[in-house]
Design an enzyme around this catalytic site. Structure first.
Site, PDB file in Angstrom:
ATOM      1  N   GLU A 308       0.842  -1.203   0.000  1.00 51.57           N
ATOM      2  CA  GLU A 308       0.000   0.000   0.000  1.00 51.57           C
ATOM      3  C   GLU A 308       0.877   1.252   0.000  1.00 51.57           C
ATOM      4  O   GLU A 308       0.688   2.154  -0.800  1.00 51.57           O
ATOM      5  CB  GLU A 308      -0.898  -0.009   1.227  1.00 51.57           C
ATOM      6  CG  GLU A 308      -1.765   1.232   1.368  1.00 51.57           C
ATOM      7  CD  GLU A 308      -2.517   1.278   2.675  1.00 51.57           C
ATOM      8  OE1 GLU A 308      -3.470   2.067   2.778  1.00 51.57           O
ATOM      9  OE2 GLU A 308      -2.152   0.539   3.616  1.00 51.57           O
ATOM     10  N   HIS A 309       1.821   1.307   0.932  1.00 54.00           N
ATOM     11  CA  HIS A 309       2.766   2.417   1.014  1.00 54.00           C
ATOM     12  C   HIS A 309       4.170   1.876   0.767  1.00 54.00           C
ATOM     13  O   HIS A 309       4.582   0.911   1.419  1.00 54.00           O
ATOM     14  CB  HIS A 309       2.742   3.062   2.403  1.00 54.00           C
ATOM     15  CG  HIS A 309       1.379   3.486   2.854  1.00 54.00           C
ATOM     16  ND1 HIS A 309       0.637   2.738   3.762  1.00 54.00           N
ATOM     17  CD2 HIS A 309       0.631   4.561   2.529  1.00 54.00           C
ATOM     18  CE1 HIS A 309      -0.512   3.353   3.974  1.00 54.00           C
ATOM     19  NE2 HIS A 309      -0.558   4.459   3.234  1.00 54.00           N
TER      20      HIS A 309
END
Length: 412
Positions: A308-309
């Site tokens: 996601e990050h």
């Protein structure tokens, strides 16, 4: 015995770590709620019933709508510093979303015998959801509502259970048209299927588009011996305190760096106040580190996980980051903290999880736009137009579709 578990694994073990973003038990529970609302003849009263059942709506309340007056009052009651922060974050997110919108325009090009193109139109109504669990998330209100408003959606409906004052203030700043004070599956069903007498009725009746399936939040940090160990540790912890099922992943070509980051992370975890510490430790214990041969292997591991990050802190970090292909949001360099992305640098913080970053990006103004193509041809025929029709006839017969071929021949 140590309270910490953060194993160091090999790159070959990474493919088995991705998780389905949707928990099977939660899916069945949600299905029951969604079906109950979908099949109800009085969805408004059913939504009230479910809202009371799950504590979304106070027992004495007779509506699930949070009025504009309450949102404005909550905003006015905030300390000046918090009001100003909300205003600035909203401005940055709106500016970025508007810039994205301006990059995509209607298109018209000549084709043989006419023209073709596409139109860019916003959704008539957008449904936005801001979780209201362990922590209030006013940032999620701004990220979703402000982006939908920048896209030009006619009606923006926000749903969030048991909203705190800061959440209601964020709704006011962002300009939500309707604020439904319920959460969970019941909120999603209400926005998707509509509730009589409610603005959510204008959402597609029966089905609607969604941005993505969201699972546990995650961060992956690619780093080498040049990184700031305390900063990397702090970023892993920031991710871990989201939820006990959040994931923190460390990828490096330096075992010494991995060992240093693990040691520093555990030192910082011990200093975190409760209840954040217990949550962060539980999440940290489900994370892991990957020791790679070189930066190219680090990139391969990251693309397999599709986090996601994704943070990149190493020598030649921009070049390394450019090689990465699968992620939700990318943060390059020492000061590009993932938490800055959480709170409104500009790009959206609603990002794909559970490996879905392999094929999709995060929420953006494009999520609320429809790109629809068109073809227009008059009676005039040209040599190029005739050739295009003849090509169609040939291909149709190659596929065995005689009706297609004859339909095209009618244009000759």
């Amino acid at each position: 015995m140590s309270a910490f578990t953060f194993p160091v694994i090999s790159p070959s073990s990474v493919s088995s770590t991705n998780k389905d973003p949707v928990d099977p038990v939660a899916l069945e529970q949600a299905r029951a709620i969604v079906n109950k609302l979908k099949e109800s003849k009085t969805r408004s009263s059913t939504l009230m019933e479910i809202g009371h059942q799950f504590g979304d709506i106070p027992p004495t309340a007779n509506t699930y709508i949070i009025p504009k007056s309450s949102q404005k009052a909550a905003y006015d009651a905030l300390p000046p510093a918090q009001r100003s922060a909300l205003d600035r974050i909203h401005a940055r997110v709106s500016t970025f979303a508007s810039a994205q919108l301006s990059s995509l325009t209607d298109l018209r090009i000549p084709i043989p015998g006419g023209h073709a193109g596409h139109t860019v139109t916003p959704c008539k109504t957008a449904g936005c959801y801001a979780p209201g669990g362990r922590y209030p998330l006013p940032s999620s209100v701004i990220m979703t509502v402000a982006t939908a408003k920048a896209a030009g959606c006619g009606t923006v409906v926000l749903a969030s259970p048991r909203p705190k004052d800061i959440t209601m203030a964020a709704a006011w700043v962002s300009g939500a048209d309707v604020f439904v004070g319920v959460g969970g599956a019941q909120a999603i069903a209400a926005m998707a299927y509509g509730v009589e007498g409610d603005a959510a009725k204008s959402l597609v009746n029966g089905h609607c588009g969604i941005d993505m399936l969201a699972g546990p939040s995650e961060v992956l940090v690619i780093c080498d011996e040049t990184c700031s160990v305390p900063v990397v540790a702090a970023d892993l912890i920031a991710q871990c305190e989201h939820d006990v099922v959040a994931r923190a992943i460390l990828v490096s070509d330096s075992r010494a760096t991995i060992d240093s980051v693990i040691s520093e992370t555990e030192r910082q975890l011990a200093l975190l106040p409760e209840p954040n510490r217990s949550t962060a430790i539980a999440a940290y214990n489900s994370g892991f580190a990957v020791e790679c041969e070189d930066m190219d292997e680090c990139v391969k591991v990251s693309d397999v996980i599709a986090p996601e990050h994704l943070e990149v802190m190493c020598k030649g970090e921009e070049e390394v980051a450019r090689k990465c292909r699968c992620y939700g949001g990318l943060f390059i360099g020492l000061n590009a903290a993932e938490v800055l992305g959480d709170y409104g640098c500009g790009p959206n913080h609603t990002l794909p999880t559970g490996g879905t970053g392999r094929y999709t990006g995060g929420l953006s103004v494009f999520s609320f736009l429809g790109i629809r193509t068109w073809i227009m041809m008059g009676k005039e025929k040209t040599k190029e137009n005739r050739q295009m029709v003849e090509d169609t006839v040939i291909m149709a017969r190659c596929e065995g579709l005689e009706g297609h071929a004859r339909a095209a021949e009618k244009r000759l």
